[in-house]
Design an enzyme around this catalytic site. Structure first.
Site, short mmCIF file in Angstrom:
data_model
loop_
_atom_site.label_atom_id
_atom_site.label_comp_id
_atom_site.label_asym_id
_atom_site.label_seq_id
_atom_site.Cartn_x
_atom_site.Cartn_y
_atom_site.Cartn_z
N ASP A 178 0.94 -1.55 0.04
CA ASP A 178 -0.35 -0.27 0.25
C ASP A 178 1.14 1.00 -0.18
O ASP A 178 2.22 1.58 -0.67
CB ASP A 178 -0.69 -0.74 1.31
N TYR A 232 -3.30 11.45 1.32
CA TYR A 232 -3.89 11.42 -1.18
C TYR A 232 -3.51 12.30 -1.74
O TYR A 232 -3.29 12.26 -2.84
CB TYR A 232 -5.52 10.42 -0.93
N HIS A 270 -4.85 -7.61 -0.14
CA HIS A 270 -3.78 -6.71 -0.11
C HIS A 270 -3.23 -6.58 0.85
O HIS A 270 -2.03 -5.50 1.24
CB HIS A 270 -5.44 -4.79 -0.30
#
Ligand SMILES: *[C@@H]1O[C@H](CO)[C@@H](O)[C@H](O)[C@H]1NC(C)=O
Ligand SMILES: CC(=O)N[C@H]1CO[C@H](CO)[C@@H](O)[C@@H]1O
Length: 452
Positions: free
Chosen positions: A228, A376, A431
Site C-alpha cells: 500500500d 492522498y 491487499h
C-alpha cells in the site's frame, strides 16, 4: 451516464498518453533533503530517542462506549441486495457494533502492542513513533536491519504477527541462519506519530523522514519492505537515496500506465494477448480494461481523500460506527473481490473482529483519520515524487504478488521495466498481506534476501 461511460476509455488513454509524453521528456529531479512539519516556525529537532508505551485514558474508552451505545444505524440494507455491493451492510454493522460494545477489550490489544519495544523521536518537527524489535540474543549468526512500512487504512498493528516471524524465523519453522532487526514506524498522521501541521507531507517526505530515522538508529544501509502506501514510500526511498538501501521487498507494486514506455506496451499487449504473460495465474484473467474498471468502481474513497479529505473526515472523526464502516469495508473487498457478495463481507474469513476493531481503535483513540486521509491529497500534489516514480530502480527488488490483490497484480513482464526484479512469487492473499498471510510473506522475504 452512457455518455460518461463512453468518455471513460478515451479519457484514460489520453491521460496515459500525456503521462507517457512526460516520461519521454525526463527532467533533472531535485529531491528536497529537508522539510519542517511541526507547529509554527522551524525549530531544531530534539534527537533524543525515548521509550514509549501505549496507555489510553479510560475517559476516551468510556466516551467511545457511550458513542457506540448512542450510535444511529437506522438505515436498512436493500431488500434485494443483502451484501456489500452498496457498501457496508447495515445488518452486519449492527452485529459488529454489539460486539464492539460488549465483547471487545482494548486493554488486551494495548498489551499486545506494548509487548513490542516502542520509541518516539523527533524528525522534521514531528514526533515519530516506531517499533524496534531485535532477534533473540545469540540465536542468529547475522542480524540484518529491515524497515517495514504500512499503508492506509492500516497502522503498525497490521504487523503484529509478521514482526515476530522476521525477528525469529526458526520459532515459526522458517529455516534461516539470519534474522532481521525490524523497525516499523507509524506514518506521521497515523498511529502514535504526530500529525503534520503543514501542507506537503507527501510519501516522499515520509520516505525522507524514515531514512533519517534509520540513520539516527545507526543503520546506514538497510532492507525495505512495504505494501500500500508503504510500497510507494519504500520505493521512493530506494530511488531518492539508493546508497542507503540494500534491497526492496514489495507486496504491492503498482505501475500506472504511461509510467514507462515498454511497461505500457506490455500492459496493452497483455490485455489482447494474455498468453504472453509468464504467469499462468494472471494470463487467465489479467486485463488492463478490467483493472481500469475496478479502479473506477472501487476507488471513490481515493478521489474524495485526494481532493477534500477534511470534509468527509469530520464525520468519521465524530462517529466510531461511521469510522468502522468506512475502514473495515476495505478489509472485505481488498481481501477478495468476491466477498462483496456476502452479507458479512467475508470479514471473518481472514480476520477476527478483534483484529479489525483494533485497526479502527488506533485511528479513533488518536483522532487521526483526517490526517491519514490528507496523505492522498499530498500524493497527487507532489510532482517530484511523480517524476521519481518513473525512474528505474536498479536495487534488487522482490514482488510478492497477492493473487487476490484487487487492483495491482502487476505481471512481472511489466514490473521488470521499472524495477530490477530478482524475485517474483505469487501468493494466494489479498491487499493486507502482512495481516492476512504473515507466514508466506515472511518466507518470501527470507527467500529473497537469502538469494541475494
Ligand atoms: C539487479 O541486481 C543484481 C543483484 O544485485 C545485479 O547483479 C544486477 O546488475 C542488477 N541489474 C540491473 C539491471 O540493475
Ligand atoms: C498461488 C496460486 O494459486 N498459484 C497457482 C498458480 O498457477 C499454478 C499453475 O496453474 C498453480 O499450480 C498454483 O497453485
Amino acid at each position: 451516464m452512457g455518455f460518461f461511460k463512453h468518455l471513460f476509455l478515451p479519457t484514460l488513454v489520453a491521460i496515459g498518453g500525456f503521462h507517457l509524453y512526460s516520461t519521454l521528456n525526463p527532467t533533472n529531479i531535485d529531491v528536497p533533503q529537508t522539510g519542517y512539519f511541526g507547529s509554527g516556525p522551524v525549530k531544531k529537532d530534539n534527537t533524543i530517542i525515548k521509550p514509549f508505551k501505549v496507555n489510553i485514558d479510560q475517559q476516551i474508552i468510556d466516551d467511545l462506549k457511550l458513542r457506540l451505545k448512542n450510535s444511529r444505524i437506522s438505515h436498512n440494507s436493500l431488500e434485494d441486495s443483502d451484501d456489500f455491493y452498496y457498501g457496508f451492510n447495515s445488518k452486519h454493522l449492527l452485529k459488529l457494533r454489539d460486539y464492539w460494545q460488549t465483547k471487545y477489550d482494548w486493554r488486551k490489544y494495548e498489551a499486545i502492542l506494548n509487548e513490542f519495544p516502542q520509541f518516539i523521536t523527533e524528525i522534521e518537527g514531528l514526533n515519530i513513533h516506531f517499533l524496534r524489535v531485535k532477534p533473540p540474543q545469540g540465536k542468529y549468526k547475522t542480524v540484518k536491519p529491515l524497515l517495514i512500512a504500512h499503508g492506509w487504512p492500516g497502522n503498525v498493528f497490521e504487523f503484529y504477527k509478521f514482526i515476530p516471524m522476521l525477528t525469529d524465523p526458526k520459532k515459526f519453522g522458517i529455516s534461516s541462519d539470519f534474522a532481521f532487526e525490524v523497525v516499523a514506524p507509524s506514518i506521521p498522521g497515523y498511529g502514535w506519530s504526530d500529525q503534520p501541521k503543514k501542507t506537503g507531507f507527501s510519501q516522499l517526505a515520509c520516505a525522507r523522514v524514515f531514512r533519517k530515522l534509520m540513520l539516527r538508529l545507526g543503520f546506514g544501509k538497510f532492507y525495505l519492505q512495504g505494501g500500500d502506501w508503504g510500497s510507494v514510500i519504500t520505493s521512493l526511498l530506494a530511488r531518492a537515496w539508493p546508497d542507503n538501501v540494500i534491497a526492496l521487498h514489495l507486496n504491492m507494486l503498482a505501475i500506472q500506465p504511461g509510467t514507462s514506455f515498454l511497461a505500457t506496451v506490455y500492459e496493452f499487449a497483455s490485455t489482447v494477448f494474455p498468453q504472453i504473460l509468464s504467469s499462468p495465474n494472471l494470463s487467465k484473467d489479467y486485463s488492463f480494461i478490467l483493472k481500469a474498471k475496478t479502479l473506477l468502481l472501487e476507488t471513490g474513497y481515493m478521489h474524495i481523500q485526494a481532493t477534500k479529505p477534511d470534509t468527509v473526515g469530520t464525520s468519521l472523526n465524530d462517529s466510531p460506527i461511521g469510522l468502522a464502516a468506512y475502514i473495515i469495508e476495505k478489509f472485505s473487498t481488498w481481501t477478495s473481490y468476491e466477498y462483496r457478495a456476502l452479507q458479512d463481507g467475508g470479514l471473518n474469513k481472514k480476520f477476527t473482529n478483534d483484529e479489525l476493531l483494533t485497526i479502527v481503535m488506533i485511528y479513533w483513540v488518536n483522532g487521526n483519520i483526517v490526517s491519514s486521509q490528507r496523505f492522498y491529497r499530498e500524493f497527487f500534489l507532489d510532482k517530484t515524487a511523480e517524476a521519481l516514480l518513473k525512474q528505474y530502480v536498479p536495487i534488487p527488488t522482490a514482488h510478492a504478488s497477492g493473487l487476490k490483490e484487487i487492483y495491482d497484480r502487476t505481471p512481472v513482464e511489466i514490473s521488470r521495466q521499472l524495477y530490477n526484479i530478482t524475485h517474483y512469487k505469487e501468493i494466494d492473499m489479498g491487499h493486507f498481506a502482512a495481516f492476512e498471510a504473515p507466514k508466506p510473506l515472511a518466507e518470501s522475504v527470507f527467500e529473497f534476501v537469502n538469494d541475494l
